[in-house]
Scaffold this active site. Structure first.
Site, PDB file in Angstrom:
ATOM      1  N   SER A  52     -57.206  27.740  -2.783  1.00 51.58           N
ATOM      2  CA  SER A  52     -57.421  26.273  -3.107  1.00 51.58           C
ATOM      3  C   SER A  52     -58.438  25.596  -1.850  1.00 51.58           C
ATOM      4  CB  SER A  52     -56.384  25.398  -3.300  1.00 51.58           C
ATOM      5  OG  SER A  52     -56.721  24.074  -3.575  1.00 51.58           O
TER       6      SER A  52
ATOM      7  N   HIS B 126     -55.072  19.836 -16.866  1.00 52.29           N
ATOM      8  CA  HIS B 126     -56.245  18.761 -16.961  1.00 52.29           C
ATOM      9  C   HIS B 126     -55.973  18.275 -18.336  1.00 52.29           C
ATOM     10  CE1 HIS B 126     -60.146  17.067 -17.673  1.00 52.29           C
ATOM     11  NE2 HIS B 126     -60.275  16.932 -16.639  1.00 52.29           N
TER      12      HIS B 126
END
Length: 612
Positions: A525, A322
């Site tokens: 995920s 990120h």
């Protein structure tokens, strides 16, 4: 209808006998639970008085004239609700998540629609899922047939499950898809319409604020109903907290050291911190943390602690990290290395080991991704720790921060998932509160080892507290909302949401593959990566997050199979009209989706071997 009439009569008879003193919180809470107020079709409650006023106003002050006038007005409002809204109302408390065997409702031979009940100047809609305990508390001597007639499924012992709590469709976050707003509403939200008047002439011609807000409400409903690309859980109901929005709740300073400012929510913030400390297995007296404004602030704080512990350290993190991690490196003027990734988004462990070895004379600061932004890849913490061990780097020479914005909240609830916790030599974890948990405002939580925080602590006389956080003034509402969500959901409710997300993500991946699209899903995920649609209008409609030639869908509790089917249908129409995205280059993100490192149907067929 007979029972509902009896309930109306009983409520009217008790109008002036319900306690109104400060000692009547239990009765008032039961009454509030009974008259569970839903939206009036415009996303606003149909109270005749603001909730903040109702919470403190004696019921005996509401006279019959008020009741008659308001009831007529509110019934007119209800009559204007369209059919689709009524259908959504009937679904508001039905879970889209997988239920335990003992959670299933008993079949009923007759339909049990929600009913509109006028009571004391307001319009109440009592849901099918109203709580038996609340009704009995208010009207314990009513006919026992009442319990058998209404379709109760809410159980106080299961208040953590999404059935009565997490699936709330007042903002278009349920199974239905709201139509686009009409041009009239769109015009009310134009730059000219929402401009703030700076003269009396401008004010005289300005659009009414109520009309603007009504149009905005309709827009948010529509956008919330087709929300696919970003990891925000829209399934929440915080109506019980609306009364506290009138207070300026500020947790300025350290959460554990009370300042002179008395309007705070520190007791709730500390409870939230304790919950996550328990979730991530750090001993009671060894942790410190606070409620942040978002996951980015948690990362900024975690990397700040690392820099203070190792001023000459090098920050290592994958290229798919990120952006806030490398933002922190720029803010703090740190040396940082962006490590290439494997095709599935995990850090390339061999290159990581090589880079650390090249700089063996400097301390190691590593950001471990517990779910990357685009592909949802989880870096292998144990493998990274083995790299440090193999390079003979002592514990005092490395610092590990875990960016777990979404998946750090999910992994503890995934069966047989690798453990990410403070039982391993890590130093801090940051998570977002508005993602997996769900909150109407961005927020997060960061937890760190207490000894590291001492390096940034400063006494501030003005606060009568210490400065240990990134922000000075801190949103006390966020801590209250997180506390409320955790109390209502509980561990079982969070697990239910996690199971729903993981299983529904597999459903989406399979549907995309069956339809002939390139789609991938990492283990651990709920982020499905797919080829980027050719039509930008489709991307904007479903709010897909894109990176070059790929897009992704983050499956959250508000993403249902019905919505997925509609999405696939529109995606196929887009392909027929505009074609398919081609890889922009040999090493583009779309090209990497075809790698057999992901597994799945790209792997060569399995041979049918038999022993001789």
């Amino acid at each position: 209808s007979t029972i509902l009439s009896r309930l109306i009569s009983r409520a009217a008879a008790q109008r002036k006998t319900i306690p109104t003193s400060s000692k009547s919180n239990t009765s008032r809470a039961a009454f509030s639970s009974l008259v569970n107020v839903h939206g009036n079709g415009n996303g606003r409650s149909s109270w005749a008085m603001p909730p903040s006023t109702i919470s403190s106003a004696p019921l005996s002050n509401w006279n019959d004239n008020d009741y008659n006038n308001n009831n007529t007005q509110n019934q007119n409002q209800l009559s204007r609700r369209n059919k689709s809204t009524a259908i959504k109302d009937s679904r508001r408390h039905k879970s889209t998540a997988v239920k335990d065997d003992d959670d299933y409702e008993q079949p009923s031979s007759q339909p049990q629609p929600s009913s509109s009940i006028p009571c004391e100047g307001v319009t109440e809609i009592i849901s099918e899922k109203s709580t038996r305990d609340s009704v009995n508390h208010l009207n314990s001597d009513l006919d026992p047939e009442l319990d058998r007639t209404l379709d109760y499924t809410s159980d106080k012992t299961k208040s953590g499950t999404p059935s009565p709590w997490a699936v709330f469709d007042a903002w278009g976050a349920g199974a239905g898809i709201n139509p686009n707003i009409d041009p009239v509403d769109e015009a009310k939200l134009s730059k000219q319409s929402v401009a703030i008047p700076t003269s009396e002439e401008e004010r005289a011609t300005a659009t009414d604020e109520t009309e603007i807000l009504s149009a905005y409400d309709n827009l948010l409903k529509q956008r919330s109903s087709v929300h696919f690309g970003y990891p925000y859980n829209l399934m929440y109901n915080h109506e019980e907290l609306y009364q506290f929005m009138k207070y300026s709740i500020n947790n300025l300073g350290d959460p554990f050291i009370t300042s002179n400012y008395g309007v705070h929510s520190r007791q709730f913030e500390c409870s939230v911190i304790d919950f996550f400390a328990h979730l991530w297995h750090i001993p009671k007296d060894n942790y410190w943390g606070y409620v942040t404004t978002c996951g980015t602030e948690g990362n900024l704080h975690g990397i700040l602690l690392a820099r203070e512990c190792h001023p000459d350290g090098i920050l290592y993190s994958s290229k798919e990290t990120h952006y806030s991690i490398f933002k922190a490196a720029r803010y703090y003027r740190m040396d940082a290395k962006a490590i290439p990734t494997l095709h599935n988004g995990e850090v390339d462990y061999d290159i990581l080991a090589s880079e650390i070895e090249k700089n063996i004379d400097r301390p190691v600061i590593i950001n471990v991704n517990i779910g990357t932004t685009v592909k949802g890849a989880v870096d292998n913490l144990d493998r990274i720790l083995r790299i440090l061990n193999n390079l003979n780097i002592p514990r005092e020479r490395y610092h590990i921060h875990c960016d777990g914005a979404l998946f750090a909240m999910m992994m503890p609830f995934v069966d047989f998932a690798p453990e990410v916790s403070f039982r391993k030599p890590i130093d801090s974890i940051a998570v977002s509160g508005h993602k997996m948990l769900g909150c109407p405002m961005p927020c997060g939580v960061t937890i760190a080892r207490k000894e590291h925080v001492k390096k940034v602590e400063q006494r501030i006389d003005y606060l009568n507290s210490v400065d240990t956080t990134i922000m000075g003034s801190r949103n006390g509402q966020a801590a209250l909302y997180l506390w409320y969500s955790l109390r209502k959901k509980g561990l079982s409710g969070i697990k239910r949401d996690v199971v729903h997300c993981m299983e529904t993500a597999q459903y989406l991946r399979n549907k995309l593959t069956d339809a002939g699209f390139t789609a991938r899903l990492n283990d651990l995920s709920c982020t499905v990566v797919l080829e980027r649609p050719m039509d930008d209008a489709l991307i904007k409609r479903w709010q897909l997050a894109c990176e070059e030639d790929i897009a992704h869908v983050v499956v959250m509790p508000n993403v249902t199979k019905e919505k997925i089917d509609k999405f696939i249908e529109e995606l196929i129409e887009c392909r027929e009209e505009h074609g398919r995205m081609k890889a922009k280059r040999d090493d583009s993100p779309l090209s990497k989706l075809g790698s057999n490192a992901w597994g799945g149907n790209v792997v060569a067929p399995v041979g049918d071997f038999k022993s001789s």
